[in-house]
Motif scaffolding. Sequence first.
Motif, PDB file in Angstrom:
ATOM      1  N   LEU A  15     -41.491 -11.267  41.717  1.00  0.00           N
ATOM      2  CA  LEU A  15     -41.869 -12.003  40.509  1.00  0.00           C
ATOM      3  C   LEU A  15     -43.279 -12.565  40.620  1.00  0.00           C
ATOM      4  O   LEU A  15     -44.033 -12.597  39.642  1.00  0.00           O
ATOM      5  N   SER A  16     -43.640 -13.017  41.831  1.00  0.00           N
ATOM      6  CA  SER A  16     -44.998 -13.532  42.027  1.00  0.00           C
ATOM      7  C   SER A  16     -46.022 -12.428  41.809  1.00  0.00           C
ATOM      8  O   SER A  16     -47.072 -12.648  41.182  1.00  0.00           O
ATOM      9  N   LEU A  17     -45.712 -11.215  42.299  1.00  0.00           N
ATOM     10  CA  LEU A  17     -46.620 -10.093  42.093  1.00  0.00           C
ATOM     11  C   LEU A  17     -46.742  -9.749  40.609  1.00  0.00           C
ATOM     12  O   LEU A  17     -47.841  -9.522  40.089  1.00  0.00           O
ATOM     13  N   LEU A  18     -45.578  -9.720  39.899  1.00  0.00           N
ATOM     14  CA  LEU A  18     -45.615  -9.433  38.464  1.00  0.00           C
ATOM     15  C   LEU A  18     -46.407 -10.493  37.702  1.00  0.00           C
ATOM     16  O   LEU A  18     -47.157 -10.180  36.772  1.00  0.00           O
ATOM     17  N   ALA A  19     -46.228 -11.757  38.093  1.00  0.00           N
ATOM     18  CA  ALA A  19     -46.959 -12.839  37.421  1.00  0.00           C
ATOM     19  C   ALA A  19     -48.461 -12.694  37.632  1.00  0.00           C
ATOM     20  O   ALA A  19     -49.260 -12.916  36.720  1.00  0.00           O
ATOM     21  N   GLN A  20     -48.871 -12.312  38.858  1.00  0.00           N
ATOM     22  CA  GLN A  20     -50.294 -12.128  39.113  1.00  0.00           C
ATOM     23  C   GLN A  20     -50.848 -10.954  38.307  1.00  0.00           C
ATOM     24  O   GLN A  20     -51.961 -11.014  37.779  1.00  0.00           O
ATOM     25  N   ILE A  21     -50.053  -9.865  38.230  1.00  0.00           N
ATOM     26  CA  ILE A  21     -50.506  -8.715  37.454  1.00  0.00           C
ATOM     27  C   ILE A  21     -50.682  -9.094  35.981  1.00  0.00           C
ATOM     28  O   ILE A  21     -51.683  -8.767  35.339  1.00  0.00           O
ATOM     29  N   THR A  22     -49.680  -9.795  35.440  1.00  0.00           N
ATOM     30  CA  THR A  22     -49.748 -10.213  34.034  1.00  0.00           C
ATOM     31  C   THR A  22     -50.910 -11.153  33.780  1.00  0.00           C
ATOM     32  O   THR A  22     -51.640 -11.039  32.803  1.00  0.00           O
ATOM     33  N   SER A  23     -51.096 -12.110  34.712  1.00  0.00           N
ATOM     34  CA  SER A  23     -52.147 -13.107  34.527  1.00  0.00           C
ATOM     35  C   SER A  23     -53.533 -12.485  34.622  1.00  0.00           C
ATOM     36  O   SER A  23     -54.455 -12.893  33.919  1.00  0.00           O
ATOM     37  N   SER A  24     -53.692 -11.499  35.523  1.00  0.00           N
ATOM     38  CA  SER A  24     -55.012 -10.902  35.720  1.00  0.00           C
ATOM     39  C   SER A  24     -55.294  -9.752  34.765  1.00  0.00           C
ATOM     40  O   SER A  24     -56.380  -9.176  34.805  1.00  0.00           O
ATOM     41  N   SER A  25     -54.329  -9.384  33.915  1.00  0.00           N
ATOM     42  CA  SER A  25     -54.547  -8.274  32.995  1.00  0.00           C
ATOM     43  C   SER A  25     -55.642  -8.621  31.990  1.00  0.00           C
ATOM     44  O   SER A  25     -55.654  -9.722  31.428  1.00  0.00           O
ATOM     45  N   PRO A  26     -56.574  -7.691  31.727  1.00  0.00           N
ATOM     46  CA  PRO A  26     -57.626  -7.979  30.733  1.00  0.00           C
ATOM     47  C   PRO A  26     -57.100  -7.917  29.306  1.00  0.00           C
ATOM     48  O   PRO A  26     -57.770  -8.373  28.379  1.00  0.00           O
ATOM     49  N   ASN A  27     -55.911  -7.339  29.124  1.00  0.00           N
ATOM     50  CA  ASN A  27     -55.323  -7.248  27.787  1.00  0.00           C
ATOM     51  C   ASN A  27     -54.436  -8.449  27.508  1.00  0.00           C
ATOM     52  O   ASN A  27     -53.818  -9.014  28.427  1.00  0.00           O
ATOM     53  N   ALA A  28     -54.352  -8.824  26.247  1.00  0.00           N
ATOM     54  CA  ALA A  28     -53.492  -9.941  25.841  1.00  0.00           C
ATOM     55  C   ALA A  28     -52.030  -9.486  25.891  1.00  0.00           C
ATOM     56  O   ALA A  28     -51.668  -8.467  25.306  1.00  0.00           O
ATOM     57  N   ILE A  29     -51.199 -10.259  26.627  1.00  0.00           N
ATOM     58  CA  ILE A  29     -49.779  -9.935  26.770  1.00  0.00           C
ATOM     59  C   ILE A  29     -48.969 -11.117  26.256  1.00  0.00           C
ATOM     60  O   ILE A  29     -49.163 -12.257  26.696  1.00  0.00           O
ATOM     61  N   LEU A  30     -48.060 -10.868  25.323  1.00  0.00           N
ATOM     62  CA  LEU A  30     -47.180 -11.888  24.789  1.00  0.00           C
ATOM     63  C   LEU A  30     -45.758 -11.354  24.788  1.00  0.00           C
ATOM     64  O   LEU A  30     -45.535 -10.147  24.642  1.00  0.00           O
ATOM     65  N   MET A  31     -44.805 -12.270  24.952  1.00  0.00           N
ATOM     66  CA  MET A  31     -43.407 -11.916  24.748  1.00  0.00           C
ATOM     67  C   MET A  31     -42.927 -12.652  23.506  1.00  0.00           C
ATOM     68  O   MET A  31     -43.018 -13.875  23.411  1.00  0.00           O
ATOM     69  N   VAL A  32     -42.435 -11.878  22.559  1.00  0.00           N
ATOM     70  CA  VAL A  32     -41.953 -12.426  21.289  1.00  0.00           C
ATOM     71  C   VAL A  32     -40.435 -12.332  21.295  1.00  0.00           C
ATOM     72  O   VAL A  32     -39.866 -11.261  21.543  1.00  0.00           O
ATOM     73  N   GLY A  33     -39.752 -13.477  21.083  1.00  0.00           N
ATOM     74  CA  GLY A  33     -38.298 -13.517  21.095  1.00  0.00           C
ATOM     75  C   GLY A  33     -37.694 -12.773  19.919  1.00  0.00           C
ATOM     76  O   GLY A  33     -38.387 -12.335  18.985  1.00  0.00           O
ATOM     77  N   ALA A  34     -36.370 -12.652  19.965  1.00  0.00           N
ATOM     78  CA  ALA A  34     -35.665 -11.917  18.916  1.00  0.00           C
ATOM     79  C   ALA A  34     -35.847 -12.564  17.548  1.00  0.00           C
ATOM     80  O   ALA A  34     -35.753 -11.894  16.518  1.00  0.00           O
ATOM     81  N   GLU A  35     -36.123 -13.870  17.506  1.00  0.00           N
ATOM     82  CA  GLU A  35     -36.302 -14.567  16.237  1.00  0.00           C
ATOM     83  C   GLU A  35     -37.767 -14.653  15.819  1.00  0.00           C
ATOM     84  O   GLU A  35     -38.083 -15.309  14.823  1.00  0.00           O
ATOM     85  N   GLY A  36     -38.663 -14.018  16.590  1.00  0.00           N
ATOM     86  CA  GLY A  36     -40.066 -13.969  16.188  1.00  0.00           C
ATOM     87  C   GLY A  36     -40.949 -15.043  16.780  1.00  0.00           C
ATOM     88  O   GLY A  36     -42.125 -15.138  16.431  1.00  0.00           O
ATOM     89  N   TRP A  37     -40.424 -15.874  17.722  1.00  0.00           N
ATOM     90  CA  TRP A  37     -41.233 -16.935  18.316  1.00  0.00           C
ATOM     91  C   TRP A  37     -41.889 -16.425  19.596  1.00  0.00           C
ATOM     92  O   TRP A  37     -41.300 -15.657  20.362  1.00  0.00           O
ATOM     93  N   VAL A  38     -43.124 -16.881  19.859  1.00  0.00           N
ATOM     94  CA  VAL A  38     -43.824 -16.516  21.087  1.00  0.00           C
ATOM     95  C   VAL A  38     -43.231 -17.312  22.242  1.00  0.00           C
ATOM     96  O   VAL A  38     -43.214 -18.543  22.222  1.00  0.00           O
TER      97      VAL A  38
END
Length: 713
Positions: A356-379
Amino acid sequence: MNLLRSFQGKLLLFFLLIDLVMVGVLVATVSRGAHGALETASREHLLELARFASDTLDEQLQLRWNAAQSLASNPFMTNSVIDTLGRSDYLEPLMQRLSLPGQGSEEGDLWLLDFMGRVIARNGRSESVESFAEASWWPGVRDGQPQALVISEGSGPRVLFAFPVLYQQHTEGALVARFDLSFVGGGAARQGLGVVLLEGERALTGELPARVIGELKALSTGPGGHNTALIDGMFYLVVPVEGFAREHGFGWSLVLSVPAERISGPVEVLRQRMIQGGVVTAVLLLLLIFWRTRLLMRPLHQLQVSMRRIIDGGDLSERIQVRTGDELGAIAGTFNLMLERLAHRGAELERSREHLSLLAQITSSSPNAILMVGAEGWVLVCNEAAEKLFGWPRMEMLGMSFLERVVPEASRELVTGLFARAGGGEPVEAELSLLTRQAGDIPVQLTLSRVLDAAGAVLGHVCIARDLREVQRLRESLVQSEKMAAVGTLVAGLSHELNNPLGIILGFAQAQLMRPTLDEASRSAFTYIETHTQRCARLVRTLLDFSRRSGPSRERIEVGCMLERVRELASGEAQRGQVLLKIIESPADLPGLEGNVPEMESALLNLVGNAVDATLPGGTVSIGARVTPARDGLELFVTDTGSGMSPDVRQRIFDPFFTTKPEGKGTGLGLSITRSIVESHGGRIGVETAPGAGTTMRLWFPVAPSHPTEVSA
């Protein structure tokens, strides 16, 4: 204190509380029942006494009423009233011996009245009264109606009966009887009860506080009713007096009172004895529990010692050594099994944590914007790149609606369709515009993938947004470069082909103009040919300059001086168009530029000329410079108050040979040359315009180094 913190102490406290609760419930239940039973019995007893007193009162009143009525109808009394001769000889002794029957009636008063209400004779027990003609009851008696009422005198309230003495249906006089109410409630009073006879809010016998009378009055229920109340430690019972009193309009009520302690006293004694018995039982039960729990706590103590060793040592391989055949042995075995699983899960969690720490670092260092949107449409999740791209702080983005905040209204239906397609399991992507806080709508490449939970249900979607602004600019630049290369090749070949015939035509025209014998008409024609040939030659030179542009020599440019020179060069054209040309004052700390002075001035003159042509007389064209907000470059701008440009024109303004000016007034190469100059200096050009709102052209250049080698004014 340690005993109370221990399990044994908690057991003792638990059972003590149970015992106290049970004793309390028992005492409350029994005492309530006993109190209720005793209160019911007391109420019934008081009710019986009240009914007996009421019946006795009714009998006494009826007895005296009948006796007085009988006397009034006695012929002797009738003759005594009619015959005035000699009646004093026999009437007075007879009246002296008369009295009303009943308890305490010997103290009652009797009067015989004539038809004028004057006293003829009396039994002599009361004060002397000469006449009752002024009494309120006398008119009714005179009209032949018997009267029964309560009168108030100095000695207290008394009952008065008055009967007409009739002769041949005419009232000839009256018999009046008066007596007190001392006989009321004699039996109840002998039993220690308080007895009060009420008429409304007035006590006819006994005494009651006014506040108590007011509360008891609310309890009275009319004929046949009764009620009780507890007031100031006294138990009161109210019973309406029926019979004679009710028939003759006496609104009487009997009030019996007894101290409440006479009812609650036996119950209190019972409660005290039950509490004492409960305390003794609790003590005995605690001793028994204390002895038994000590035997039960020994294996638990062994279990605690073993667990403490495991906790202090941190060794999950150690096992608890408690072997009993009861539940404690089962607990020890279960705890040992739990230790084995904890050791296994601990290793898995450590591996998961690293993953999980590795995934978090990959996500954080990504130059692209990454968001997770819930089933009800909230970020639900966003990385740093998303925070930078959209411009909102991360904590503000979390919990907001993805569609409402970052998707323009025109694109929401498209994005909703993309979410639906991504729900099928395959990632989907599309190029569209998203809304940012500072830059407004920007082009992005949006990739959507669904996220499932352990049960296979859709938790939401991962949205990856790649900023396409630079890609779009590169695309446009590439297309423009391809256009320019093609145009340059065409222009270079065309210029060489045109130069030779233009030179011949120009030389022939100039040679003819040098002839002194040339007539005026021919001279005018050859002058016209020379002028337009030179114009074509200038156009060819411009085309050659456009096609042969290369890296020019660079020098340091003082921006303020350059702007002033451009204004001077363009002022004549502005005056002819009746347009105000002004310079916006630049900041004092404005940095310099490095570039080719003639080309930079030519680029600005092209922009100023276009602005003047697009501005109506009386309008304004402004030029100026400022440091960009990010302080990463210098921005030159030209703003006009003209008619602006439509979106279609805006997309084609940098195309070679595209112009909106009248024929003969422009070549359509000005903005293309300007863009080429700006990009050759490492800058970029932008336009802000709208129909009817004017136009602003912005040129961005990197600032010059802090130690230039040459400065140009």
